[in-house]
Design a protein around this motif. Structure first.
Motif, PDB file in Angstrom:
ATOM      1  N   SER A   1      43.118   3.307 118.097  1.00 41.43           N
ATOM      2  CA  SER A   1      43.394   4.193 119.230  1.00 41.43           C
ATOM      3  C   SER A   1      42.315   5.258 119.384  1.00 41.43           C
ATOM      4  CB  SER A   1      44.767   4.867 119.057  1.00 41.43           C
ATOM      5  OG  SER A   1      44.722   5.962 118.150  1.00 41.43           O
TER       6      SER A   1
ATOM      7  N   LEU B   1      39.245   3.758 121.483  1.00 40.46           N
ATOM      8  CA  LEU B   1      39.411   3.541 122.919  1.00 40.46           C
ATOM      9  C   LEU B   1      38.791   4.657 123.769  1.00 40.46           C
ATOM     10  CD1 LEU B   1      43.000   1.999 123.114  1.00 40.46           C
ATOM     11  CD2 LEU B   1      40.814   0.850 123.538  1.00 40.46           C
TER      12      LEU B   1
ATOM     13  N   LEU C   1      41.876  -0.400 127.499  1.00 42.91           N
ATOM     14  CA  LEU C   1      41.834  -1.867 127.442  1.00 42.91           C
ATOM     15  C   LEU C   1      40.976  -2.424 128.577  1.00 42.91           C
ATOM     16  CD1 LEU C   1      45.594  -2.617 126.660  1.00 42.91           C
ATOM     17  CD2 LEU C   1      43.687  -2.365 125.045  1.00 42.91           C
ATOM     18  N   VAL C   2      41.084  -1.811 129.743  1.00 42.01           N
ATOM     19  CA  VAL C   2      40.214  -2.208 130.862  1.00 42.01           C
ATOM     20  C   VAL C   2      38.765  -1.918 130.516  1.00 42.01           C
ATOM     21  CG1 VAL C   2      39.695  -1.826 133.304  1.00 42.01           C
ATOM     22  CG2 VAL C   2      42.076  -1.788 132.506  1.00 42.01           C
TER      23      VAL C   2
ATOM     24  N   MET D   1      45.142   4.837 126.527  1.00 43.34           N
ATOM     25  CA  MET D   1      45.451   3.622 125.763  1.00 43.34           C
ATOM     26  C   MET D   1      45.398   2.370 126.632  1.00 43.34           C
ATOM     27  SD  MET D   1      46.022   4.750 122.641  1.00 43.34           S
ATOM     28  CE  MET D   1      47.290   3.988 121.628  1.00 43.34           C
ATOM     29  N   TRP D   2      45.926   2.455 127.838  1.00 45.37           N
ATOM     30  CA  TRP D   2      45.908   1.288 128.720  1.00 45.37           C
ATOM     31  C   TRP D   2      44.608   1.220 129.516  1.00 45.37           C
ATOM     32  CZ3 TRP D   2      51.534   2.637 130.522  1.00 45.37           C
ATOM     33  CH2 TRP D   2      52.426   2.272 129.512  1.00 45.37           C
ATOM     34  N   GLY D   3      44.104   2.376 129.949  1.00 42.51           N
ATOM     35  CA  GLY D   3      42.801   2.374 130.607  1.00 42.51           C
ATOM     36  C   GLY D   3      41.701   1.931 129.673  1.00 42.51           C
TER      37      GLY D   3
ATOM     38  N   ASN E   1      44.241  12.338 123.551  1.00 40.70           N
ATOM     39  CA  ASN E   1      45.045  11.181 123.161  1.00 40.70           C
ATOM     40  C   ASN E   1      46.151  11.662 122.225  1.00 40.70           C
ATOM     41  OD1 ASN E   1      45.878   8.572 123.138  1.00 40.70           O
ATOM     42  ND2 ASN E   1      44.131   7.759 122.029  1.00 40.70           N
TER      43      ASN E   1
ATOM     44  N   VAL F   1      48.947  -2.733 121.397  1.00 36.92           N
ATOM     45  CA  VAL F   1      48.043  -2.395 122.506  1.00 36.92           C
ATOM     46  C   VAL F   1      48.819  -1.949 123.744  1.00 36.92           C
ATOM     47  CG1 VAL F   1      46.124  -3.830 121.746  1.00 36.92           C
ATOM     48  CG2 VAL F   1      47.896  -4.822 123.189  1.00 36.92           C
ATOM     49  N   LEU F   2      50.026  -2.456 123.917  1.00 36.69           N
ATOM     50  CA  LEU F   2      50.851  -2.085 125.066  1.00 36.69           C
ATOM     51  C   LEU F   2      51.840  -0.975 124.738  1.00 36.69           C
ATOM     52  CD1 LEU F   2      51.569  -5.627 126.542  1.00 36.69           C
ATOM     53  CD2 LEU F   2      49.804  -3.989 127.225  1.00 36.69           C
ATOM     54  N   MET F   3      51.809  -0.498 123.498  1.00 35.76           N
ATOM     55  CA  MET F   3      52.706   0.570 123.042  1.00 35.76           C
ATOM     56  C   MET F   3      54.171   0.195 123.278  1.00 35.76           C
ATOM     57  SD  MET F   3      50.630   4.073 123.985  1.00 35.76           S
ATOM     58  CE  MET F   3      50.867   3.938 125.764  1.00 35.76           C
TER      59      MET F   3
ATOM     60  N   PRO G   1      49.059   7.118 127.898  1.00 37.84           N
ATOM     61  CA  PRO G   1      48.937   5.855 128.620  1.00 37.84           C
ATOM     62  C   PRO G   1      47.635   5.691 129.388  1.00 37.84           C
ATOM     63  CG  PRO G   1      51.162   6.721 128.857  1.00 37.84           C
ATOM     64  CD  PRO G   1      50.348   7.793 128.175  1.00 37.84           C
TER      65      PRO G   1
END
Length: 412
Positions: free
Chosen positions: A351, A354, A302-303, A298-300, A119, A269-271, A295
């Motif tokens: 972060s 996550l 959230l899922v 960070m985005w994975g 990360n 959360v969406l940077m 990404p």
């Protein structure tokens, strides 16, 4: 299928060596103060002389650690950043330990720790003299220590490990006040888990655990102010130690002028608005450091948070749900913090959670036949390699090179 590791200690040692080497490689570049180093390195220099208070809006420990690096390695870029690399390695290994204690599966622990390493946020904060890396390391070590206390068999071991976790929390707050909510999070988690299973933490009652967290963490925090008793100008004393905290609070409440890279907590959360810590000609070349997250992670992640909360609600997977809850709490607390302006690097601790949520979710759904670990690691590694030039300040081709990594206009 993932490689089958079954010996946690050798894997941890290898992971620690690789992590520390990666953080230290080309640590001296750039040979100049970067971003908030302009505040903390001069404060550390002043602290070494015990001349007077400096950077008084923050506690001392983070600056004490930077000063230790300067004392050991000299007033050079390596000296400024050396202790940050150790904090970064401690963060990665602490996450490994926490996942091992939760799942008792070396692959799950390794997966989460490697994702932490890949990360971008952890890599960058481990190579810069700022306070957030130290704060995060102590919070992660506290998490691991408190989980370790739950695995102890006798009351004496439970108490020793619990006190150790409380001390780490106190050290975290002594780096930056943003860690203070984690003392409350730990107390609430203890009460909920103790109520669900009174046999957890044998010898530690439901009321003694939170009280010990508070007393030990506060005592540890206050002890880190000892150097300030010896300032040549404006020293503090036992009688002024608490009023000094109020003065720090008033400085924290200051509303600062607007900043180019300020952002609101809702967009982290969406940077939406990352930060260029550096983008200028330095050391004979155009160089940049873009503080943004990987990404894929960070985005994975959230899922994975949504999937983990589903696993907790539908299947009572407390471990995976608790990791997701930790991220939710550590993120939403910023909705209550009156900080203006605010910046994306405030999202640093969330972060870190996550990758742990991702590892926990993959562990949970693995039994359903979903094998996502290799694909996730591969994608995260590819992006890490792709972004490496603007993570490690390597030489870029020209001043317009930033377009390669600015996926959105708001990243410029």
């Amino acid at each position: 299928m993932p490689i089958k590791f079954d010996r946690p200690l050798p894997v941890a040692i290898l992971l620690g060596i690789i992590t520390q080497a990666l953080f230290c490689w080309r640590l001296a570049v750039p040979h100049m103060l970067v971003f908030d180093e302009v505040h903390y390195v001069p404060a550390a220099r002043t602290l070494l002389t015990l001349a007077h208070p400096a950077n008084a809006e923050h506690p001392l420990l983070g600056k004490e650690l930077i000063a230790l690096g300067v004392w050991m390695f000299g007033d050079t870029p390596v000296g400024w950043r050396a202790m940050s690399t150790l904090a970064g390695t401690a963060t990665v290994l602490g996450c490994y330990a926490a996942l091992w204690l939760l799942y008792r599966r070396v692959w799950t622990a390794t997966l989460g720790a490697v994702l932490v390493l890949l990360n971008f946020t952890v890599f960058i904060q481990s190579r810069i003299a700022m306070l957030d890396g130290f704060m995060a390391a102590f919070v992660v070590l506290a998490l691991a220590c408190l989980l370790w206390s739950a695995k102890a068999n006798g009351a004496e071991a439970v108490w020793a490990r619990w006190i150790g976790g409380a001390m780490f929390l106190g050290l975290a707050v002594a780096c930056k006040w943003a860690a203070a909510p984690y003392v409350l999070f730990a107390a609430l988690a203890f009460l909920l888990l103790k109520r669900g299973n009174p046999h957890r933490w044998p010898g530690l009652s439901w009321w003694a655990g939170p009280i010990m967290l508070g007393v030990v963490s506060v005592a540890t925090y206050l002890a880190t102010f000892m150097p300030a008793f010896f300032y040549a100008t404006e020293p503090i004393s036992v009688s002024t130690l608490l009023p000094y905290q109020l003065a720090m609070f008033k400085l924290q409440e200051q509303v600062l002028p607007p900043h180019t890279y300020q952002s609101s907590w809702e967009g982290w959360v969406l940077m939406i608005r990352p930060i260029w810590y550096l983008y200028e000609p330095v050391d004979g070349a155009q160089r940049g450091i873009l503080f943004v997250g990987n990404p894929v992670i960070m985005w994975g992640g959230l899922v994975a948070v949504a999937a983990s909360l589903w696993a907790w609600a539908r299947e009572r997977d407390v471990r995976t749900g608790a990791l997701a809850g930790l991220w939710v709490a550590s993120y939403l607390v910023w909705a209550l913090v009156p900080k203006s302006p605010s910046f994306f690097y405030y999202y640093y601790l969330p972060s870190i959670w996550l990758p742990l949520v991702l590892a926990g979710a993959i562990h949970h759904w693995h039994k359903r036949g979903w094998h996502l670990d290799e694909a996730l690691l591969g994608a995260a590694a590819v992006l890490f390699i792709n972004f490496y030039p603007v993570l490690a300040a390597t030489a870029l081709d020209d001043p317009g090179s930033f377009h390669r990594w600015t996926w959105f206009a708001s990243w410029i």
